[in-house]
Design a protein around this motif. Structure first.
Motif, PDB file in Angstrom:
ATOM      1  N   PRO A  29     -99.012 -58.703  99.031  1.00 42.86           N
ATOM      2  CA  PRO A  29    -100.076 -59.277  98.201  1.00 42.86           C
ATOM      3  C   PRO A  29    -101.247 -58.305  98.059  1.00 42.86           C
ATOM      4  N   PHE A  30    -101.920 -58.371  96.907  1.00 36.67           N
ATOM      5  CA  PHE A  30    -103.106 -57.557  96.670  1.00 36.67           C
ATOM      6  C   PHE A  30    -104.130 -58.410  95.944  1.00 36.67           C
ATOM      7  N   PRO A  31    -105.419 -58.107  96.138  1.00 39.37           N
ATOM      8  CA  PRO A  31    -106.462 -58.920  95.498  1.00 39.37           C
ATOM      9  C   PRO A  31    -106.615 -58.567  94.021  1.00 39.37           C
ATOM     10  N   LYS A  54    -114.525 -65.415  91.872  1.00 35.64           N
ATOM     11  CA  LYS A  54    -113.771 -65.461  93.116  1.00 35.64           C
ATOM     12  C   LYS A  54    -112.442 -64.742  92.909  1.00 35.64           C
ATOM     13  N   ALA A  55    -112.140 -63.781  93.791  1.00 39.79           N
ATOM     14  CA  ALA A  55    -110.884 -63.036  93.702  1.00 39.79           C
ATOM     15  C   ALA A  55    -109.719 -63.921  94.123  1.00 39.79           C
ATOM     16  N   HIS A  56    -108.521 -63.590  93.653  1.00 36.60           N
ATOM     17  CA  HIS A  56    -107.314 -64.278  94.112  1.00 36.60           C
ATOM     18  C   HIS A  56    -106.254 -63.228  94.435  1.00 36.60           C
ATOM     19  N   GLU A  57    -105.272 -63.623  95.215  1.00 38.83           N
ATOM     20  CA  GLU A  57    -104.203 -62.694  95.579  1.00 38.83           C
ATOM     21  C   GLU A  57    -102.957 -62.956  94.756  1.00 38.83           C
ATOM     22  N   THR A  58    -102.219 -61.887  94.508  1.00 41.95           N
ATOM     23  CA  THR A  58    -100.941 -61.997  93.826  1.00 41.95           C
ATOM     24  C   THR A  58    -100.038 -60.884  94.345  1.00 41.95           C
TER      25      THR A  58
END
Length: 67
Positions: A29-31, A54-58
């Motif tokens: 995963p990376f932000p 707000k950052a999310h991960e994928t």
């Protein structure tokens, strides 16, 4: 705010036995912190950043091995 970037040189290289193995390692995963919006007008490339509140991960999906 629109920012200007200097021309950059890119190189395309063929994958060899080592690099293809690195590419196929497990995806971690990376932000994702926002978007980069590119535009080309009057012969000039420009970009703008849109940062998320707000950052999310994928992560990238697993390679299916099908070309």
């Amino acid at each position: 705010m629109m920012q200007w970037i200097a021309p950059q040189t890119s190189h395309i290289k063929a994958l060899d036995e080592y690099s293809i193995n690195v590419v196929n390692e497990a995806n971690e995963p990376f932000p994702v912190i926002g978007n980069i919006i590119l535009s080309f007008f009057d012969g000039v490339w420009r970009y703008d950043e849109q940062l998320y509140e707000k950052a999310h991960e994928t992560c990238f999906p697993a390679d299916s091995g099908i070309c």
